[in-house]
Write a protein that holds these residues in place. Structure first.
Motif, short mmCIF file in Angstrom:
data_model
loop_
_atom_site.label_atom_id
_atom_site.label_comp_id
_atom_site.label_asym_id
_atom_site.label_seq_id
_atom_site.Cartn_x
_atom_site.Cartn_y
_atom_site.Cartn_z
N ASP A 1 -1.11 0.80 -4.50
CA ASP A 1 0.03 0.99 -3.60
C ASP A 1 -0.56 0.55 -2.26
O ASP A 1 0.30 0.01 -1.40
CB ASP A 1 0.05 2.56 -3.81
N LEU A 2 -1.74 0.71 -1.95
CA LEU A 2 -2.24 0.07 -0.81
C LEU A 2 -2.00 -1.29 -0.47
O LEU A 2 -1.82 -1.75 0.70
CB LEU A 2 -3.75 0.74 -0.68
N MET A 3 -2.33 -2.10 -1.56
CA MET A 3 -1.90 -3.49 -1.49
C MET A 3 -0.73 -3.71 -1.12
O MET A 3 -0.24 -4.57 -0.41
CB MET A 3 -2.42 -4.24 -2.92
N GLY A 4 0.28 -2.87 -1.66
CA GLY A 4 1.66 -3.09 -1.20
C GLY A 4 1.99 -2.75 0.13
O GLY A 4 2.74 -3.44 1.00
N GLN A 5 1.56 -1.73 0.61
CA GLN A 5 1.62 -1.51 1.93
C GLN A 5 0.91 -2.47 2.92
O GLN A 5 1.57 -2.86 4.06
CB GLN A 5 0.93 -0.09 2.29
N ILE A 6 -0.06 -3.12 2.65
CA ILE A 6 -0.72 -4.03 3.58
C ILE A 6 -0.02 -5.47 3.51
O ILE A 6 0.31 -6.02 4.53
CB ILE A 6 -2.25 -4.24 3.17
N GLN A 7 0.39 -5.77 2.27
CA GLN A 7 1.15 -6.95 2.22
C GLN A 7 2.36 -6.77 3.20
O GLN A 7 2.69 -7.75 3.77
CB GLN A 7 1.67 -7.01 0.59
N LYS A 8 3.17 -5.45 3.38
CA LYS A 8 4.14 -5.34 4.09
C LYS A 8 3.72 -5.43 5.68
O LYS A 8 4.29 -5.98 6.47
CB LYS A 8 4.87 -4.13 3.78
N GLU A 9 2.86 -4.67 5.86
CA GLU A 9 2.26 -4.20 7.39
C GLU A 9 1.58 -5.61 7.86
O GLU A 9 1.94 -5.90 9.16
CB GLU A 9 1.20 -3.33 7.28
N TYR A 10 1.06 -6.70 7.22
CA TYR A 10 0.43 -7.62 7.66
C TYR A 10 1.18 -8.93 7.21
O TYR A 10 0.59 -10.01 7.31
CB TYR A 10 -0.89 -7.84 7.01
N LYS A 11 2.49 -8.81 7.28
CA LYS A 11 3.14 -10.08 6.62
C LYS A 11 3.34 -11.19 7.87
O LYS A 11 3.48 -12.20 7.14
CB LYS A 11 4.82 -9.48 6.27
#
Length: 258
Positions: A61-71
Motif C-alpha cells: 500500500d505504501l508503494m501505491g501512495q509513494i507512486q502517487k505522491e512522487y509522480k
C-alpha cells in the motif's frame, strides 16, 4: 588633500561594486548548478514482497501512495514477489525464483538478512518496506546525491511481443542494463496462508527482467513476451544501469509501451 580623499573613496567604491558583482555572479552560477543536479537525481525503490506474508500488505500500500505522491519526481518503484513464502499455504502468482535470488544477492552485498517486506534504494541501502519515515527520508537524501546516466528507451508492441530499444553512453564495462516489464497495478483475492480472506492491492509488479552487458551491447533491442490480458495503459518498461559487484545504480529511465 580633499581631491585625493575623494579619489581614494571612488576607487574603493568601484572595487567593492566589482567584488559584489563577482560574488553575486558566482552565487547565481552555483544555484543554477545545484538546481540542475537536483533535477537530474533519482531514486530506484526495489520492494521484495509476498502475498503469503501478513506484514507485506502495508508495504504494498505504501508503494501505491509513494507512486502517487512522487509522480512528478524521478522516483521509480519495482515490486519483486519472492517465492519462498509459497510453501506456507498460498502460492503468489507474481512470485519467481529469480526475484528471490535477486534479494539474496542484495543480502550478500548489503550484509543484511533476507526478509519481507524489504526495500532497497538505489542498490545501496535497505529498510523495512513499510517504514514510511525511513523511506521518505532516504528518497529526499538520495535524489540530490545521485546523477542520472543517460538511457534512451522506447517500447513497441506487436501481436506476440514487446520490442524494447535501448541506447546508453555508460562507459563502465562492469555495469549491466536491467530492463523490466512492469504491471502498474493489480489485485488478488487470497484464499490461503497468512492473508487468507483478504483482497490485496499491488503496484509496479515486475513480471520479467532482462540483464544486458553494456560492455558488449551499449545499444540494441530486446523482445519480451506479451503478457496475458495485456493493456498498454497498465504496463510500462523501466530500465536501470547497475554494477552487479557493488549494487550501485547509476541511471534509470522509463518507456511507455506503444
Amino acid at each position: 588633500m580633499i581631491l585625493k580623499n575623494l579619489l581614494t573613496v571612488s576607487v574603493f567604491t568601484a572595487f567593492m561594486f566589482a567584488a559584489s558583482a563577482f560574488i553575486q555572479k558566482d552565487e547565481i552560477k552555483t544555484t543554477s548548478k545545484d538546481t540542475a543536479s537536483d533535477n537530474n537525481g533519482f531514486a530506484v525503490l526495489e520492494l521484495f514482497t509476498s502475498e503469503g506474508c501478513s506484514s507485506c500488505p502495508p508495504a504494498d500500500d505504501l508503494m501505491g501512495q509513494i507512486q502517487k505522491e512522487y509522480k512528478d519526481q524521478q522516483v521509480y518503484i519495482l515490486s519483486y514477489h519472492v517465492d519462498y513464502w509459497n510453501r506456507l499455504g498460498w502460492k503468489d502468482r507474481f512470485s519467481s525464483a529469480e526475484n528471490s535470488q535477486r534479494q539474496q544477492a542484495y543480502s550478500r552485498l548489503l550484509k543484511s538478512q533476507t526478509y519481507t517486506p524489504q526495500l532497497v534504494i538505489n542498490g545501496k541501502t535497505e529498510f523495512v518496506g513499510s517504514d514510511r519515515n525511513a523511506i521518505e527520508n532516504a528518497i529526499q537524501k538520495t535524489i540530490p546525491d545521485s546523477k542520472n546516466a543517460s538511457i534512451n528507451l522506447s517500447a513497441a508492441v506487436s501481436q506476440k511481443a514487446i520490442t524494447v530499444s535501448f541506447k546508453t553512453t555508460q562507459a563502465d564495462s562492469q555495469s549491466k542494463l536491467l530492463i523490466n516489464l512492469v504491471e502498474k497495478k493489480s489485485s488478488t483475492q487470497v484464499n490461503g496462508g497468512e492473508n487468507e480472506g483478504h483482497r490485496l492491492q499491488h503496484w509496479q509488479i515486475v513480471h520479467k527482467q532482462e540483464q544486458i552487458s553494456l560492455k558488449d551491447h551499449p545499444e540494441g533491442t530486446v523482445n519480451l513476451t506479451l503478457p496475458e490480458n495485456f493493456s498498454p495503459d497498465n504496463w510500462e518498461i523501466i530500465g536501470f544501469i547497475q554494477n552487479p559487484k557493488t549494487g550501485t545504480i547509476s541511471g534509470v529511465s522509463r518507456a511507455i509501451i506503444q
